[in-house]
Design a protein around this motif. Structure first.
Motif, PDB file in Angstrom:
ATOM      1  N   SER A 197       0.864  -1.192   0.000  1.00 27.04           N
ATOM      2  CA  SER A 197       0.000   0.000   0.000  1.00 27.04           C
ATOM      3  C   SER A 197       0.897   1.238   0.000  1.00 27.04           C
ATOM      4  O   SER A 197       2.064   1.144   0.359  1.00 27.04           O
ATOM      5  CB  SER A 197      -0.865   0.018   1.260  1.00 27.04           C
ATOM      6  N   PRO A 198       0.332   2.404  -0.354  1.00 28.42           N
ATOM      7  CA  PRO A 198       1.148   3.615  -0.258  1.00 28.42           C
ATOM      8  C   PRO A 198       1.632   3.808   1.187  1.00 28.42           C
ATOM      9  O   PRO A 198       0.829   3.728   2.121  1.00 28.42           O
ATOM     10  CB  PRO A 198       0.171   4.727  -0.660  1.00 28.42           C
ATOM     11  N   LEU A 199       2.917   4.029   1.348  1.00 29.22           N
ATOM     12  CA  LEU A 199       3.486   4.145   2.702  1.00 29.22           C
ATOM     13  C   LEU A 199       2.890   5.323   3.479  1.00 29.22           C
ATOM     14  O   LEU A 199       2.903   5.333   4.696  1.00 29.22           O
ATOM     15  CB  LEU A 199       5.002   4.298   2.623  1.00 29.22           C
ATOM     16  N   GLN A 200       2.339   6.295   2.737  1.00 32.54           N
ATOM     17  CA  GLN A 200       1.751   7.467   3.397  1.00 32.54           C
ATOM     18  C   GLN A 200       0.601   7.068   4.324  1.00 32.54           C
ATOM     19  O   GLN A 200       0.361   7.722   5.330  1.00 32.54           O
ATOM     20  CB  GLN A 200       1.251   8.479   2.362  1.00 32.54           C
ATOM     21  N   ASN A 201      -0.101   5.990   3.958  1.00 29.37           N
ATOM     22  CA  ASN A 201      -1.195   5.528   4.819  1.00 29.37           C
ATOM     23  C   ASN A 201      -0.652   5.064   6.160  1.00 29.37           C
ATOM     24  O   ASN A 201      -1.218   5.364   7.206  1.00 29.37           O
ATOM     25  CB  ASN A 201      -1.963   4.389   4.143  1.00 29.37           C
ATOM     26  N   LEU A 249       2.214   5.969   7.389  1.00 26.50           N
ATOM     27  CA  LEU A 249       2.797   7.154   8.041  1.00 26.50           C
ATOM     28  C   LEU A 249       1.721   7.878   8.844  1.00 26.50           C
ATOM     29  O   LEU A 249       1.954   8.321   9.966  1.00 26.50           O
ATOM     30  CB  LEU A 249       3.416   8.090   6.992  1.00 26.50           C
ATOM     31  N   TYR A 250       0.532   7.968   8.260  1.00 23.89           N
ATOM     32  CA  TYR A 250      -0.590   8.626   8.941  1.00 23.89           C
ATOM     33  C   TYR A 250      -0.934   7.886  10.238  1.00 23.89           C
ATOM     34  O   TYR A 250      -1.181   8.514  11.278  1.00 23.89           O
ATOM     35  CB  TYR A 250      -1.795   8.658   7.995  1.00 23.89           C
TER      36      TYR A 250
END
Lengths: 152, 255
Positions: A29-33, A35-36
């Protein structure tokens, strides 16, 4: 093989699968998820958060794979124990600080588990991992460790 | 394999334990990169079919934000206010597209709020409704039935009541919202607020603020909420606040 040994092996494999699924989902998955999710626990500075996001999914994935295969079990079990304990502490501090977290974010989109429930879940995992460490001989049946030991 | 090797090799594994470990690591890494490739490949195909969203700002701006929000999520409200402040300060430099991502399993009025916003959009009053929903979120969030308040908001911004009721009853309204959510999911959106800043995904207001501050610096003075009874213009013609500093106008677009 005795029933107790079968149970130990099954528990080892199930914990391994949990870690693999959790790590793999975060990695693809996008790592930003993730990170959030990490940011919502308000643990520290941005670089620490970024490092956690980069490292933890890989650690989960490989600990999980090694648990399933039964490779380097004494070391991998201890590392898994530390990882699960750190998860419990992180979620517990969020609960104590009453941070507005609706779900733990542990399994990405696959499972939505509230923090209180994940503490119970992780504590169960910790107890099981402790038992696996104590009874490592039984745990190591059907493992690559045993295979290599027998072939020496 | 010779007979001798067969006899002695029968008890020896073909690869060492360290070799097996290395193989597992390599296969693990490859599987992750394969998974990422497949997911990214599917995502790119779907994102090219993106639907038209509600938008404001300058469409030719070099700083484009696509926001996926749930009107009942507190962080989304905060994020929308931050974006509003930046748009007010740099109206020609930012373009914002808003997309619905109602988390109905967590927020019971999320879908209804989107429906009101979508119906306001049909009457060219999306942004006044959006701002009203965002500004009063902390009030309607705690209500037993938020619809009464949504109707009040609709009245205040001057929505045609009959058209609003027809729109709310129209199944197409919900379909548009849910298809937008599905599109967001296909882009990797899992939680709200999620922003795509010049195509780069940022989740949560902390990441959004970091992107905005990297580009524009901290916002100078927060603006009061815009409660307008007229239709929001998708492209503001004149800046509402002080002119933008020259060095910002020369900043290249980030990708």
């Amino acid at each position: 093989m005795k029933i107790a040994e079968k149970i130990f092996v099954a528990v080892r494999i199930i914990i391994g699968i949990f870690l693999v699924v959790s790590g793999y989902e975060k990695l693809i998955s996008p790592l930003q998820n993730f990170l959030y999710v990490v940011q919502s626990y308000e643990l520290g500075n941005a670089s620490l958060e970024a490092l956690t996001v980069q490292v933890i999914p890989w650690v989960e994935l490989f600990l999980g794979i090694f648990l399933v295969l039964g490779l380097w079990l004494p070391l991998v079990l201890r590392c898994s124990w530390v990882l699960v304990l750190s998860f419990i502490l992180i979620v517990a501090q969020a609960l104590v600080r009453k941070l507005p977290i609706d779900e733990c974010g542990c399994f990405g989109e696959l499972l939505h588990i509230p923090p209180k429930i994940i503490v119970v879940f992780d504590t169960t995992l910790l107890i099981l991992t402790t038992l696996l460490i104590i009874f490592v001989q039984k745990t190591s049946r059907f493992s690559l460790d045993r295979y290599y030991l027998n072939r020496k | 394999m010779s007979k001798k090797n067969k006899n002695s090799g029968a008890c020896k594994p073909k690869i060492s334990k360290l070799g097996a470990t290395a193989l597992v690591v390599i296969l693990g890494v490859l599987s992750v990169y394969a998974g990422r490739f497949i997911v990214k490949h599917n995502r790119e195909k779907i994102s090219a079919q993106g639907e038209k969203a509600r938008a404001k700002g300058n469409p030719r701006a070099d700083f484009k934000i696509v926001e996926y929000i749930d009107f009942q999520c507190p962080a989304c409200a905060k994020g929308s206010k931050i974006i509003r402040d930046y748009v007010a300060q740099y109206p020609t430099r930012i373009y914002v597209e808003m997309k619905y991502f109602p988390l109905s399993q967590m927020h019971k009025f999320a879908l209804l709020a989107c429906q009101y916003a979508q119906c306001a959009a049909r009457q060219d009053k999306f942004w006044p409704m959006h701002d009203a929903l965002i500004d009063d979120q902390s009030i309607w969030d705690r209500m037993l039935n938020a619809e009464t308040m949504f109707r009040e908001m609709a009245g205040k911004i001057g929505l045609d009541k009959a058209a609003l009721d027809a729109c709310l009853a129209d199944k197409e309204t919900e379909k548009v919202i849910l298809s937008m959510k599905e599109h967001g999911k296909s882009l990797g959106v899992q939680s709200t607020p999620t922003y795509f800043v010049n195509g780069k995904m940022s989740v949560g207001i902390k990441s959004l603020q970091a992107e905005l501050e990297k580009y524009f610096g901290p916002v100078k003075s927060p603006t009061p909420p815009v409660v307008s009874t007229t239709a929001a213009s998708p492209v503001p013609s004149t800046p509402k606040s002080a002119p933008e500093p020259l060095h910002l106008l020369q900043t290249p677009a980030r990708q």
